[in-house]
Design a protein around this motif. Structure first.
Motif, PDB file in Angstrom:
ATOM      1  N   ILE A 187      22.270  41.753 -45.442  1.00 18.43           N
ATOM      2  CA  ILE A 187      23.163  42.908 -45.463  1.00 18.43           C
ATOM      3  C   ILE A 187      23.039  43.640 -46.803  1.00 18.43           C
ATOM      4  CG2 ILE A 187      25.564  43.670 -45.209  1.00 18.43           C
ATOM      5  CD1 ILE A 187      26.061  41.008 -43.693  1.00 18.43           C
ATOM      6  N   SER A 188      22.874  44.939 -46.717  1.00 19.33           N
ATOM      7  CA  SER A 188      22.658  45.756 -47.909  1.00 19.33           C
ATOM      8  C   SER A 188      23.945  46.041 -48.644  1.00 19.33           C
ATOM      9  CB  SER A 188      22.023  47.092 -47.506  1.00 19.33           C
ATOM     10  OG  SER A 188      23.003  47.962 -46.964  1.00 19.33           O
ATOM     11  N   PRO A 189      23.856  46.528 -49.887  1.00 24.44           N
ATOM     12  CA  PRO A 189      25.034  47.077 -50.554  1.00 24.44           C
ATOM     13  C   PRO A 189      25.486  48.356 -49.846  1.00 24.44           C
ATOM     14  CG  PRO A 189      23.211  46.711 -52.097  1.00 24.44           C
ATOM     15  CD  PRO A 189      22.650  46.575 -50.732  1.00 24.44           C
ATOM     16  N   VAL A 190      26.649  48.837 -50.193  1.00 23.70           N
ATOM     17  CA  VAL A 190      27.151  50.107 -49.660  1.00 23.70           C
ATOM     18  C   VAL A 190      26.365  51.252 -50.310  1.00 23.70           C
ATOM     19  CG1 VAL A 190      29.161  51.630 -49.516  1.00 23.70           C
ATOM     20  CG2 VAL A 190      29.443  49.153 -49.226  1.00 23.70           C
ATOM     21  N   PHE A 191      25.973  52.240 -49.503  1.00 21.97           N
ATOM     22  CA  PHE A 191      25.282  53.422 -50.025  1.00 21.97           C
ATOM     23  C   PHE A 191      25.711  54.640 -49.220  1.00 21.97           C
ATOM     24  CE2 PHE A 191      22.687  51.736 -46.661  1.00 21.97           C
ATOM     25  CZ  PHE A 191      22.143  52.837 -46.021  1.00 21.97           C
ATOM     26  N   THR A 192      25.377  55.821 -49.725  1.00 19.92           N
ATOM     27  CA  THR A 192      25.829  57.069 -49.097  1.00 19.92           C
ATOM     28  C   THR A 192      24.628  57.946 -48.789  1.00 19.92           C
ATOM     29  OG1 THR A 192      27.874  56.968 -50.397  1.00 19.92           O
ATOM     30  CG2 THR A 192      27.338  59.073 -49.333  1.00 19.92           C
ATOM     31  N   PRO A 193      24.212  58.078 -47.517  1.00 23.45           N
ATOM     32  CA  PRO A 193      23.099  58.965 -47.160  1.00 23.45           C
ATOM     33  C   PRO A 193      23.465  60.425 -47.414  1.00 23.45           C
ATOM     34  CG  PRO A 193      23.594  57.402 -45.391  1.00 23.45           C
ATOM     35  CD  PRO A 193      24.726  57.337 -46.355  1.00 23.45           C
ATOM     36  N   GLN A 194      22.492  61.176 -47.886  1.00 25.34           N
ATOM     37  CA  GLN A 194      22.658  62.609 -48.090  1.00 25.34           C
ATOM     38  C   GLN A 194      21.893  63.371 -47.008  1.00 25.34           C
ATOM     39  OE1 GLN A 194      24.844  63.627 -50.437  1.00 25.34           O
ATOM     40  NE2 GLN A 194      25.162  61.424 -50.837  1.00 25.34           N
ATOM     41  N   ASP A 195      22.011  64.673 -47.041  1.00 25.38           N
ATOM     42  CA  ASP A 195      21.412  65.511 -46.014  1.00 25.38           C
ATOM     43  C   ASP A 195      19.902  65.259 -45.925  1.00 25.38           C
ATOM     44  OD1 ASP A 195      21.168  67.463 -44.058  1.00 25.38           O
ATOM     45  OD2 ASP A 195      20.748  69.024 -45.541  1.00 25.38           O
ATOM     46  N   GLY A 196      19.433  64.918 -44.732  1.00 21.27           N
ATOM     47  CA  GLY A 196      18.011  64.696 -44.501  1.00 21.27           C
ATOM     48  C   GLY A 196      17.509  63.308 -44.816  1.00 21.27           C
ATOM     49  N   ASP A 197      18.392  62.435 -45.360  1.00 24.28           N
ATOM     50  CA  ASP A 197      17.961  61.080 -45.701  1.00 24.28           C
ATOM     51  C   ASP A 197      17.746  60.242 -44.438  1.00 24.28           C
ATOM     52  OD1 ASP A 197      18.011  61.605 -48.350  1.00 24.28           O
ATOM     53  OD2 ASP A 197      19.851  60.495 -48.791  1.00 24.28           O
ATOM     54  N   ARG A 198      16.814  59.302 -44.541  1.00 22.85           N
ATOM     55  CA  ARG A 198      16.528  58.362 -43.463  1.00 22.85           C
ATOM     56  C   ARG A 198      16.470  56.954 -44.057  1.00 22.85           C
ATOM     57  NH1 ARG A 198      14.483  61.258 -38.997  1.00 22.85           N
ATOM     58  NH2 ARG A 198      13.441  59.431 -38.125  1.00 22.85           N
ATOM     59  N   LEU A 199      16.567  55.951 -43.193  1.00 24.20           N
ATOM     60  CA  LEU A 199      16.400  54.567 -43.627  1.00 24.20           C
ATOM     61  C   LEU A 199      14.916  54.224 -43.529  1.00 24.20           C
ATOM     62  CD1 LEU A 199      17.585  51.827 -44.492  1.00 24.20           C
ATOM     63  CD2 LEU A 199      17.772  51.263 -42.052  1.00 24.20           C
ATOM     64  N   LEU A 200      14.316  53.909 -44.663  1.00 20.22           N
ATOM     65  CA  LEU A 200      12.891  53.607 -44.744  1.00 20.22           C
ATOM     66  C   LEU A 200      12.723  52.139 -45.120  1.00 20.22           C
ATOM     67  CD1 LEU A 200      11.960  56.697 -46.963  1.00 20.22           C
ATOM     68  CD2 LEU A 200      12.036  56.599 -44.476  1.00 20.22           C
ATOM     69  N   PHE A 201      11.805  51.448 -44.455  1.00 20.94           N
ATOM     70  CA  PHE A 201      11.522  50.060 -44.817  1.00 20.94           C
ATOM     71  C   PHE A 201      10.168  49.664 -44.248  1.00 20.94           C
ATOM     72  CE2 PHE A 201      13.787  49.943 -40.810  1.00 20.94           C
ATOM     73  CZ  PHE A 201      13.116  48.999 -40.044  1.00 20.94           C
ATOM     74  N   ASP A 202       9.583  48.612 -44.829  1.00 23.08           N
ATOM     75  CA  ASP A 202       8.331  48.032 -44.357  1.00 23.08           C
ATOM     76  C   ASP A 202       8.613  46.628 -43.843  1.00 23.08           C
ATOM     77  OD1 ASP A 202       6.972  50.306 -45.147  1.00 23.08           O
ATOM     78  OD2 ASP A 202       6.497  49.496 -47.126  1.00 23.08           O
ATOM     79  N   LEU A 203       8.165  46.352 -42.628  1.00 28.10           N
ATOM     80  CA  LEU A 203       8.412  45.057 -41.991  1.00 28.10           C
ATOM     81  C   LEU A 203       7.081  44.373 -41.724  1.00 28.10           C
ATOM     82  CD1 LEU A 203      10.618  43.206 -40.789  1.00 28.10           C
ATOM     83  CD2 LEU A 203      10.198  44.322 -38.578  1.00 28.10           C
ATOM     84  N   GLY A 204       6.928  43.143 -42.238  1.00 29.39           N
ATOM     85  CA  GLY A 204       5.726  42.363 -42.010  1.00 29.39           C
ATOM     86  C   GLY A 204       5.947  41.330 -40.918  1.00 29.39           C
ATOM     87  N   TYR A 205       5.150  41.390 -39.851  1.00 34.94           N
ATOM     88  CA  TYR A 205       5.325  40.467 -38.730  1.00 34.94           C
ATOM     89  C   TYR A 205       4.087  40.506 -37.843  1.00 34.94           C
ATOM     90  CZ  TYR A 205       6.294  44.696 -35.996  1.00 34.94           C
ATOM     91  OH  TYR A 205       6.197  45.915 -35.390  1.00 34.94           O
ATOM     92  N   ALA A 206       3.988  39.577 -36.922  1.00 31.71           N
ATOM     93  CA  ALA A 206       2.917  39.520 -35.930  1.00 31.71           C
ATOM     94  C   ALA A 206       3.513  39.880 -34.575  1.00 31.71           C
ATOM     95  CB  ALA A 206       2.278  38.140 -35.895  1.00 31.71           C
ATOM     96  N   PRO A 207       3.180  41.025 -33.978  1.00 33.06           N
ATOM     97  CA  PRO A 207       3.805  41.443 -32.710  1.00 33.06           C
ATOM     98  C   PRO A 207       3.674  40.419 -31.587  1.00 33.06           C
ATOM     99  CG  PRO A 207       2.661  43.283 -33.719  1.00 33.06           C
ATOM    100  CD  PRO A 207       2.310  42.082 -34.538  1.00 33.06           C
ATOM    101  N   LEU A 208       2.555  39.667 -31.536  1.00 35.28           N
ATOM    102  CA  LEU A 208       2.375  38.682 -30.478  1.00 35.28           C
ATOM    103  C   LEU A 208       3.542  37.697 -30.426  1.00 35.28           C
ATOM    104  CD1 LEU A 208       0.688  37.113 -28.342  1.00 35.28           C
ATOM    105  CD2 LEU A 208      -0.417  35.936 -30.268  1.00 35.28           C
ATOM    106  N   PHE A 209       4.031  37.294 -31.596  1.00 33.23           N
ATOM    107  CA  PHE A 209       5.036  36.239 -31.649  1.00 33.23           C
ATOM    108  C   PHE A 209       6.465  36.761 -31.502  1.00 33.23           C
ATOM    109  CE2 PHE A 209       1.296  34.631 -33.884  1.00 33.23           C
ATOM    110  CZ  PHE A 209       1.030  33.543 -33.079  1.00 33.23           C
TER     111      PHE A 209
END
Length: 821
Positions: A187-209
């Motif tokens: 769970i992330s800290p509290v934050f405040t999105p501004q106009d045009g902001d998106r949630l960006l992240f990189d996820l490492g995984y193997a789709p097969l599993f």
């Protein structure tokens, strides 16, 4: 005795850093360490088939490998001993700022590398099973780690969670395991999105599993799902501060429609994938997000670069054709600065293109690139690709920035110290002696690996059961068999020719003194087939350098192979795409070793590893059939690999200091400077009249840096004679000086040669003059566009920023020279 490239080096030009910038201080570790190879336990992936991408001239259908043999990897610890401390580096480090109130920007880089179950400040977790904290140092819950099987997208560390598999307490044999259900929240800290902001992240995984692969859910005979169900997935949750959680995203939904065959063939490896999710409903509100790892029978996942902001542009570039990494010396040491950054080698005095690989959404770009006349100063251009020519020296790394409306700028610079134009990888060792570093197509910072087969021998190598391994791999039985004969790497076509006089290959194991391996260099034809063999060298077992921990260094002294198959006393000239392979792995049990290889973490890298397999099928032998390493699967998917094969490669050049010389009737002796990395190979004279071939003699002096001409006196003052003096270099184009002697020429004592030399080499203007000190460049309209000073009668200036057209170079000796840009 064969001349080595080391013996041909011109002493004044060995180290480019000495040419225009201070020589960096070199520091060597007090305790030398060499590569130590240790086994990494990883799960065996069985039942996987691959379709080799054959580049074979043999039209007969060949068997396809059953890829269930590669079961574990090996990984070296620190192998670097040579470090450079330098204040010359200009590579940009792009750091992740610390979270502050209202912001979300987390790269998990503040971990101390020791504390178990650690999370960044402000981040919390919700644990479904309190016992998970005690198991595997908390790895069944969210934590921070340095991953070994995949590279973080930012820095060295990332968040991770392992699937919960534990020994079955009711099994006395201790062979059975239980997979425990998990529902773990980060769970992330509290934050405040501004106009045009998106949630960006990189996820490492193997789709097969992401899918349940247990009996009853899949049919491995038909490779089809019986009951398609998720195993463990990653859900992204969001809530207003103090509110209820709602699901924003489920990674399983992206893959739920793919077939089992597609998942096995293309998506069984762990890799990072980038995501950006809309936060429109939460603009200006305080919110939290959570990453929920939920399910059973899944696989490890990694999380990195979590941000709230505008979507950033992916930015990257590919190095020019024929670029090399400085790799290893004979002892498997690398040369680097204290932060681990190394060097690249590129061709000099020729147009080089850094190819832009950035996001298609980018609308324009900015390059910062090294000034050819001031290697650690930057110039800028807004072209899509960067095309430049550089004289011999070391230079700052190019920086590319991409731009587009509605996106955050993306910036990329290769994480190295500098690149070197021309020459080779050579640097003083601890004892002051020059040390050669082989050139490779893979970054030497990548770990070297070895894949054992099911018989606990090396898959890419030879041992007493190698034929059994490869026969089973290709499903051959009875009198039919397969066996590995050779391994090799493809090296792409260079922007300019280079020379090779030595090849090295690194392995792990043992070799008998009477074993013999052969390194061969083949041209690759335009249609991707093996062409003519152009170079060859041998290595006897007794000559193999045996390092610590059973590391083997096979050194091959290479000679050029003539068209009629004769080995010549010359280095190999490479001017096209080539395959460099080592033959002789079927060595009648005289060798028992595996060839080490590197697996690049970014696949825009040029992947060139191949294996060559001999078959006997139906009594017929089929030899040297090539398969790319990506045909074979290890524990983490296809083996995109380059073998640990390096070359002592040299980018040479050759320029004379004058285009023509006028000599008076008295004749005499005078010298013309020669710019070259290796000494001049040959000098010849072509007389225009063929009446008196002995009136001029040409020799090379000063360790190949000076062409000395001896001209006889002209007997008839009213006559004239002329010739062409042709100098040849190793792996370079010839250069020619026109010599004219007449009674009307000025005395040689007053002016040895009066002609200036003004040559365009790519976008570089090269100027040499023994009388001029300053040069001014004018465009076709007569407008002055550049002015510069010659240093010791020589200058190299880049015209990259000027539009194409006709220009005039005016020298302060009164001469004007027209050039075409």
């Amino acid at each position: 005795m064969k001349k080595t490239l080391l013996s041909l080096l011109v002493g004044a030009t060995v180290i480019p850093m000495a040419a225009q910038v201070p020589l960096p201080e070199v520091q060597f570790d007090a305790q030398k360490s060499r590569a130590k190879v240790q086994q990494m336990k990883q799960p065996v992936v069985k039942g996987c088939y691959a379709v080799p991408q054959l580049r074979s001239v043999n039209a007969q259908r060949l068997p396809q490998p059953l890829l269930k043999e590669a079961k574990a990897r090996w990984n070296p610890s620190s192998r670097s001993t040579h470090q450079i401390h330098s204040q010359l580096s200009r590579s940009t480090v792009y750091s992740t700022p610390k979270n502050t109130a209202g912001m979300l920007n987390e790269g998990f880089e503040t971990w101390d590398g020791v504390t178990a179950d650690w999370l960044p400040e402000g981040w919390t977790e919700k644990i479904s099973n309190p016992d998970f904290i005690k198991m595997e140092e908390g790895r069944f819950t969210w934590h921070t780690c340095y991953p070994s099987s995949v590279a973080p997208t930012e820095g060295r560390s990332c968040a991770a969670i392992y699937y919960a598999q534990v020994p079955d307490p009711n099994d006395s044999t201790k062979k059975k395991h239980l997979d425990l259900p998990q529902d773990e929240w980060l769970i992330s800290p509290v934050f405040t999105p501004q106009d045009g902001d998106r949630l960006l992240f990189d996820l490492g995984y193997a789709p097969l599993f992401l899918f349940n692969l247990n009996p009853g859910y899949v049919d491995f005979g038909t490779f089809e799902f019986i009951n398609r169900q998720p195993s463990t997935t990653l859900k992204v949750m969001v809530r207003p501060e103090g509110g209820e959680w709602e699901e924003l995203f489920d990674v399983y939904d992206e893959w739920k429609d793919l077939s089992l065959q597609e998942l096995f063939n293309q998506y069984m490896e762990t890799a990072f994938r980038s995501y950006n999710l809309p936060l429109d409903r939460f603009m200006g509100k305080k919110v939290q997000v959570a990453f929920r790892f939920v399910g059973q029978y899944g696989n490890t996942m990694y999380l990195d670069a979590v941000k709230c902001g505008k979507n950033s542009l992916y930015t990257d570039y590919r190095w020019p054709a024929g670029s090399f990494y400085w790799a290893y010396d004979d002892n498997l040491n690398t040369l680097h600065d204290p932060t681990g950054r190394s060097f690249m080698l590129v061709a000099p005095y020729t147009d080089l293109t850094w190819t832009n690989l950035s996001d298609e959404a980018a609308t324009h770009f900015t390059w910062q690139y090294a000034d050819p006349s001031s290697p650690w100063s930057y110039l800028t251009t807004e072209s899509k690709d960067l095309t430049m020519s550089y004289p011999f020296n070391a230079y700052a790394i190019p920086v590319l920035t991409s731009h587009a409306d509605g996106y955050a700028n993306g910036t990329y610079a290769w994480d190295g110290m500098s690149f070197q134009a021309g020459g080779t990888g050579i640097y003083p060792g601890p004892d002051g002696q020059m040390v050669f570093y082989g050139m490779s197509r893979f970054d030497p910072r990548e770990p070297l690996l070895m894949v054992p087969d099911v018989n606990d021998g090396p898959l890419f190598g030879h041992h007493k059961k190698s034929r059994d391994t490869w026969s089973n791999l290709f499903r051959l039985e009875g009198e039919d068999w397969g066996e590995l004969q050779a391994v090799g790497n493809i090296f792409e076509a260079p922007a300019a020719p280079y020379l090779v006089d030595r090849v090295r290959m690194y392995g792990l194991g043992e070799v008998q003194d009477d074993a013999e391996l052969i390194a061969r260099i083949y041209r690759i034809t335009p249609d991707g087939k093996m062409g003519d063999e152009i170079g060859r060298g041998t290595c006897k077992g007794k000559d193999v350098l045996k390092l610590n921990d059973n590391i083997l260094n096979f050194g091959f002294s290479m000679s050029r192979l003539s068209a009629d198959g004769q080995l010549l006393n010359e280095p190999v000239v490479v001017d096209s795409e080539v395959m460099v392979l080592v033959d002789g792995l079927m060595a009648n049990n005289k060798v028992n070793f595996g060839v080490l290889h590197a697996e690049p973490k970014t696949l825009n890298h040029f992947i060139g590893g191949y294996v060559f397999v001999n078959f006997q099928i139906g009594g017929q032998q089929i030899q040297m059939n090539p398969y790319p390493t990506s045909s074979f699967y290890g524990s983490n998917g296809p083996l995109f690999a380059d073998f640990a094969i390096t070359m002592d490669a040299v980018y040479n050049w050759l320029f004379a200091g004058a285009e023509s010389v006028d000599v008076s009737a008295e004749g005499g002796v005078f010298s013309i400077p020669v710019s070259t990395y290796l000494s001049v190979w040959e000098v010849s004279i072509k007389d225009d009249t063929a009446l008196d071939k002995e009136w001029i003699k040409a020799t090379v002096e000063d360790n190949g840096q000076t062409l000395q001409l001896r001209v006889d006196e002209l007997q008839n003052d009213n006559s004239e004679r002329s010739c062409s003096v042709i100098i040849k270099g190793w792996g370079t184009a010839n250069d020619t000086i026109r010599v004219k002697q007449s009674g009307s020429a000025v005395g040689i004592e007053q002016q040895a040669y009066q002609q200036d030399k003004v040559v365009m080499r790519g976008t570089l203007l090269q100027l040499q003059s023994n009388t001029a000190h300053q040069a001014t460049l004018y465009d076709a309209s007569g407008r002055q566009v550049m002015q510069w000073t010659l240093q010791n009668g020589h200058s190299v200036v880049s015209l990259q920023v000027l539009p194409k057209g006709i220009y005039v170079v005016r020298l302060d000796n009164g001469a004007n020279h027209r050039i075409l840009r």
